[in-house]
Design a protein around this motif. Structure first.
Motif, PDB file in Angstrom:
ATOM      1  N   LEU A  76      -9.028 -14.006   3.296  1.00 35.31           N
ATOM      2  CA  LEU A  76      -8.278 -14.007   4.550  1.00 35.31           C
ATOM      3  C   LEU A  76      -9.207 -13.785   5.741  1.00 35.31           C
ATOM      4  O   LEU A  76      -9.093 -14.463   6.774  1.00 35.31           O
ATOM      5  N   VAL A  77     -10.151 -12.861   5.595  1.00 35.53           N
ATOM      6  CA  VAL A  77     -11.124 -12.605   6.673  1.00 35.53           C
ATOM      7  C   VAL A  77     -11.989 -13.840   6.917  1.00 35.53           C
ATOM      8  O   VAL A  77     -12.314 -14.173   8.064  1.00 35.53           O
ATOM      9  N   ALA A  78     -12.356 -14.523   5.836  1.00 34.78           N
ATOM     10  CA  ALA A  78     -13.156 -15.743   5.978  1.00 34.78           C
ATOM     11  C   ALA A  78     -12.416 -16.783   6.816  1.00 34.78           C
ATOM     12  O   ALA A  78     -12.999 -17.449   7.680  1.00 34.78           O
ATOM     13  N   ILE A  79     -11.113 -16.901   6.570  1.00 37.26           N
ATOM     14  CA  ILE A  79     -10.300 -17.849   7.326  1.00 37.26           C
ATOM     15  C   ILE A  79     -10.152 -17.403   8.787  1.00 37.26           C
ATOM     16  O   ILE A  79     -10.182 -18.215   9.714  1.00 37.26           O
ATOM     17  N   ILE A  80     -10.014 -16.098   8.988  1.00 32.19           N
ATOM     18  CA  ILE A  80      -9.891 -15.585  10.353  1.00 32.19           C
ATOM     19  C   ILE A  80     -11.151 -15.878  11.164  1.00 32.19           C
ATOM     20  O   ILE A  80     -11.087 -16.392  12.284  1.00 32.19           O
ATOM     21  N   VAL A  81     -12.318 -15.565  10.589  1.00 34.74           N
ATOM     22  CA  VAL A  81     -13.557 -15.774  11.337  1.00 34.74           C
ATOM     23  C   VAL A  81     -13.802 -17.265  11.560  1.00 34.74           C
ATOM     24  O   VAL A  81     -14.270 -17.689  12.644  1.00 34.74           O
ATOM     25  N   GLY A  82     -13.481 -18.081  10.555  1.00 36.06           N
ATOM     26  CA  GLY A  82     -13.650 -19.519  10.721  1.00 36.06           C
ATOM     27  C   GLY A  82     -12.688 -20.093  11.740  1.00 36.06           C
ATOM     28  O   GLY A  82     -13.066 -20.934  12.563  1.00 36.06           O
ATOM     29  N   GLY A  83     -11.442 -19.641  11.719  1.00 30.02           N
ATOM     30  CA  GLY A  83     -10.440 -20.125  12.663  1.00 30.02           C
ATOM     31  C   GLY A  83     -10.751 -19.726  14.094  1.00 30.02           C
ATOM     32  O   GLY A  83     -10.557 -20.516  15.027  1.00 30.02           O
ATOM     33  N   LEU A  84     -11.248 -18.500  14.281  1.00 29.37           N
ATOM     34  CA  LEU A  84     -11.584 -18.045  15.626  1.00 29.37           C
ATOM     35  C   LEU A  84     -12.710 -18.876  16.228  1.00 29.37           C
ATOM     36  O   LEU A  84     -12.705 -19.181  17.428  1.00 29.37           O
ATOM     37  N   MET A  85     -13.673 -19.252  15.400  1.00 29.16           N
ATOM     38  CA  MET A  85     -14.804 -20.024  15.911  1.00 29.16           C
ATOM     39  C   MET A  85     -14.475 -21.511  16.031  1.00 29.16           C
ATOM     40  O   MET A  85     -14.934 -22.177  16.958  1.00 29.16           O
ATOM     41  N   ASP A  86     -13.685 -22.034  15.097  1.00 27.11           N
ATOM     42  CA  ASP A  86     -13.365 -23.461  15.106  1.00 27.11           C
ATOM     43  C   ASP A  86     -12.202 -23.776  16.039  1.00 27.11           C
ATOM     44  O   ASP A  86     -12.360 -24.476  17.049  1.00 27.11           O
ATOM     45  N   LEU A  93     -20.371 -13.649  17.446  1.00 26.21           N
ATOM     46  CA  LEU A  93     -20.343 -12.189  17.398  1.00 26.21           C
ATOM     47  C   LEU A  93     -18.947 -11.607  17.576  1.00 26.21           C
ATOM     48  O   LEU A  93     -18.496 -10.817  16.741  1.00 26.21           O
ATOM     49  N   PRO A  94     -18.204 -11.946  18.646  1.00 28.44           N
ATOM     50  CA  PRO A  94     -16.852 -11.393  18.761  1.00 28.44           C
ATOM     51  C   PRO A  94     -15.936 -11.853  17.627  1.00 28.44           C
ATOM     52  O   PRO A  94     -15.064 -11.092  17.183  1.00 28.44           O
ATOM     53  N   ALA A  95     -16.120 -13.078  17.143  1.00 28.82           N
ATOM     54  CA  ALA A  95     -15.302 -13.558  16.024  1.00 28.82           C
ATOM     55  C   ALA A  95     -15.558 -12.719  14.776  1.00 28.82           C
ATOM     56  O   ALA A  95     -14.624 -12.347  14.056  1.00 28.82           O
ATOM     57  N   ILE A  96     -16.825 -12.404  14.531  1.00 23.55           N
ATOM     58  CA  ILE A  96     -17.181 -11.585  13.370  1.00 23.55           C
ATOM     59  C   ILE A  96     -16.596 -10.182  13.500  1.00 23.55           C
ATOM     60  O   ILE A  96     -16.031  -9.627  12.546  1.00 23.55           O
ATOM     61  N   LEU A  97     -16.729  -9.590  14.683  1.00 17.49           N
ATOM     62  CA  LEU A  97     -16.215  -8.232  14.894  1.00 17.49           C
ATOM     63  C   LEU A  97     -14.702  -8.170  14.705  1.00 17.49           C
ATOM     64  O   LEU A  97     -14.176  -7.245  14.075  1.00 17.49           O
ATOM     65  N   ILE A  98     -13.987  -9.158  15.233  1.00 15.09           N
ATOM     66  CA  ILE A  98     -12.529  -9.186  15.083  1.00 15.09           C
ATOM     67  C   ILE A  98     -12.147  -9.366  13.622  1.00 15.09           C
ATOM     68  O   ILE A  98     -11.231  -8.699  13.106  1.00 15.09           O
ATOM     69  N   ALA A  99     -12.854 -10.259  12.922  1.00 12.12           N
ATOM     70  CA  ALA A  99     -12.541 -10.531  11.519  1.00 12.12           C
ATOM     71  C   ALA A  99     -12.803  -9.302  10.648  1.00 12.12           C
ATOM     72  O   ALA A  99     -11.988  -8.962   9.780  1.00 12.12           O
ATOM     73  N   VAL A 100     -13.931  -8.629  10.872  1.00 13.58           N
ATOM     74  CA  VAL A 100     -14.241  -7.428  10.083  1.00 13.58           C
ATOM     75  C   VAL A 100     -13.236  -6.317  10.395  1.00 13.58           C
ATOM     76  O   VAL A 100     -12.807  -5.580   9.501  1.00 13.58           O
ATOM     77  N   ALA A 101     -12.854  -6.195  11.675  1.00 12.46           N
ATOM     78  CA  ALA A 101     -11.826  -5.205  12.040  1.00 12.46           C
ATOM     79  C   ALA A 101     -10.506  -5.516  11.344  1.00 12.46           C
ATOM     80  O   ALA A 101      -9.792  -4.598  10.908  1.00 12.46           O
ATOM     81  N   PHE A 145     -11.946 -24.797   7.686  1.00 10.16           N
ATOM     82  CA  PHE A 145     -12.479 -24.886   9.044  1.00 10.16           C
ATOM     83  C   PHE A 145     -13.955 -25.277   8.936  1.00 10.16           C
ATOM     84  O   PHE A 145     -14.755 -24.538   8.363  1.00 10.16           O
ATOM     85  N   TYR A 146     -14.295 -26.426   9.488  1.00 12.57           N
ATOM     86  CA  TYR A 146     -15.662 -26.945   9.352  1.00 12.57           C
ATOM     87  C   TYR A 146     -16.494 -26.795  10.621  1.00 12.57           C
ATOM     88  O   TYR A 146     -17.717 -26.678  10.558  1.00 12.57           O
ATOM     89  N   ASN A 147     -15.859 -26.839  11.770  1.00 10.16           N
ATOM     90  CA  ASN A 147     -16.592 -26.905  13.029  1.00 10.16           C
ATOM     91  C   ASN A 147     -17.048 -25.513  13.471  1.00 10.16           C
ATOM     92  O   ASN A 147     -16.460 -24.890  14.356  1.00 10.16           O
ATOM     93  N   LEU A 148     -18.104 -25.028  12.846  1.00  9.73           N
ATOM     94  CA  LEU A 148     -18.625 -23.692  13.125  1.00  9.73           C
ATOM     95  C   LEU A 148     -19.877 -23.789  13.990  1.00  9.73           C
ATOM     96  O   LEU A 148     -20.603 -24.784  13.939  1.00  9.73           O
ATOM     97  N   PRO A 149     -20.158 -22.755  14.794  1.00  5.32           N
ATOM     98  CA  PRO A 149     -21.339 -22.783  15.666  1.00  5.32           C
ATOM     99  C   PRO A 149     -22.629 -22.971  14.861  1.00  5.32           C
ATOM    100  O   PRO A 149     -22.790 -22.365  13.795  1.00  5.32           O
ATOM    101  N   PRO A 150     -23.555 -23.790  15.351  1.00  9.70           N
ATOM    102  CA  PRO A 150     -24.809 -24.062  14.623  1.00  9.70           C
ATOM    103  C   PRO A 150     -25.611 -22.798  14.330  1.00  9.70           C
ATOM    104  O   PRO A 150     -26.221 -22.677  13.264  1.00  9.70           O
ATOM    105  N   GLU A 151     -25.621 -21.845  15.271  1.00 11.67           N
ATOM    106  CA  GLU A 151     -26.413 -20.627  15.055  1.00 11.67           C
ATOM    107  C   GLU A 151     -25.847 -19.776  13.924  1.00 11.67           C
ATOM    108  O   GLU A 151     -26.588 -19.095  13.204  1.00 11.67           O
ATOM    109  N   PHE A 152     -24.525 -19.818  13.757  1.00  4.67           N
ATOM    110  CA  PHE A 152     -23.885 -19.075  12.669  1.00  4.67           C
ATOM    111  C   PHE A 152     -24.259 -19.689  11.322  1.00  4.67           C
ATOM    112  O   PHE A 152     -24.622 -18.978  10.374  1.00  4.67           O
TER     113      PHE A 152
END
Length: 318
Positions: A76-86, A93-101, A145-152
């Motif tokens: 579920l967290v994986a989907i949250i972080v991917g959805g926030l970025m995509d 960074l904020p997507a990761i923090l929200i997902a971990v929270a 979710f495929y469209n993730l930031p290149p740096e991530f």
């Protein structure tokens, strides 16, 4: 040197450490690819996620509980972080923090339900695992979710020689957990509750607080594993976490954690994850049917449980 060797031999993880060393030597002779830089990178990268998954369950075993929602929560967290970025275009960074929270909040829900209802955590997390998996499917409709930031994605695939950048996270978590359980009162209280909850209560330790804290830490650790899995794959797959349950129990139990609670081994868990990673890597290099990995993990769990019981019996006799 003799003191170090004597100390290592007395530890419960000495046998699995010997297995890792002997297995590594045998593989280096069996296939030259084992010693290649790229193979070590692949093996270490797979260990990164497995170690966090193992820690997530290890914390629960330490307090005398189990968390069957580790995989569903991490997914579920994986989907949250991917959805926030995509879908939302949020920076990593904020997507990761929200997902971990969100993972910590899900862990709190597990702990709160366990304490408030009085139902065993095994049953509570079995129910919440189904709920988390349902939310996962509802959000994604089984579409990644495929469209993730290149740096991530670059962080998930980057390396320094054979060492992946992902390794930084489990190393930090390992140190934090070691300090927490050895130096922080809350960590020692959690193990006291796992060893004997009634005696801990009489000593003024709050068992409900210890259980909730364990669930929160378990949720945060599973969440970190979910984020690393997304970075590793380069996409947020709805199937992330589906196969985590066995490894979450196998590594800490093989590493010396007691199913009865009150006893864990962080170093033993690390070595056990290395052993499991070595077995999985050997299966690939030697072209062995991957289904044998599941068989071997089951056999290792049964052997570790038997050894723990035997050691407890001998200590009782002594």
């Amino acid at each position: 040197m003799n003191r170090i060797l004597s100390f290592a031999i007395r530890q419960q993880w000495s046998g699995i450490l010997a297995g890792v060393i002997v297995g590594g030597i045998a593989l280096s002779f069996a296939t030259p690819q084992f010693l290649s830089e790229f193979n070590w990178f692949v093996m270490l990268r797979s260990i990164c996620v497995s170690l966090l998954v193992a820690f997530s369950q290890m914390v629960m075993l330490g307090v005398g509980q189990m968390n069957l929602s580790v995989g569903a929560l991490g997914g579920l967290v994986a989907i949250i972080v991917g959805g926030l970025m995509d879908a939302w275009g949020m920076p990593p960074l904020p997507a990761i923090l929200i997902a971990v929270a969100a993972g910590g909040a899900a862990g709190f829900i597990n702990g709160w339900l366990t304490v408030r209802t009085g139902i065993n955590g095994f049953i509570v997390t079995l129910a919440t695992a189904s709920a988390f998996a349902g939310i996962n499917t509802g959000i994604t409709r089984a579409i990644p979710f495929y469209n993730l930031p290149p740096e991530f994605v670059a962080f998930g695939n980057g390396r320094l020689g054979p060492f992946p950048y992902l390794l930084i996270v489990p190393l930090i978590v390992t140190v934090l957990l070691a300090v927490f359980f050895s130096r922080v009162k809350t960590g020692r209280y959690m193990l006291a509750v796992g060893g004997n909850a009634h005696a801990a209560q009489l000593s003024g330790i709050s068992a409900p607080r210890a259980i909730i804290t364990a669930h929160v830490i378990s949720g945060l650790t599973a969440a970190a594993a979910g984020v690393l899995a997304v970075a590793q794959l380069g996409s947020a797959q709805p199937s992330i976490g589906a196969e985590w349950l066995v490894i979450s129990f196998a590594a800490p139990i093989i590493g010396g954690a007691s199913l009865a609670g009150g006893s864990i081994s962080i170093l033993g868990t690390v070595i056990a994850v290395m052993l499991i990673g070595l077995i999985q890597n050997a299966m690939v290099l030697l072209a062995v049917d991957p289904y044998w990995v599941t068989f071997l993990l089951g056999a290792l769990i049964l052997t570790a449980v038997w050894i723990n019981r035997y050691r407890a019996y001998r200590l009782g006799e002594d």
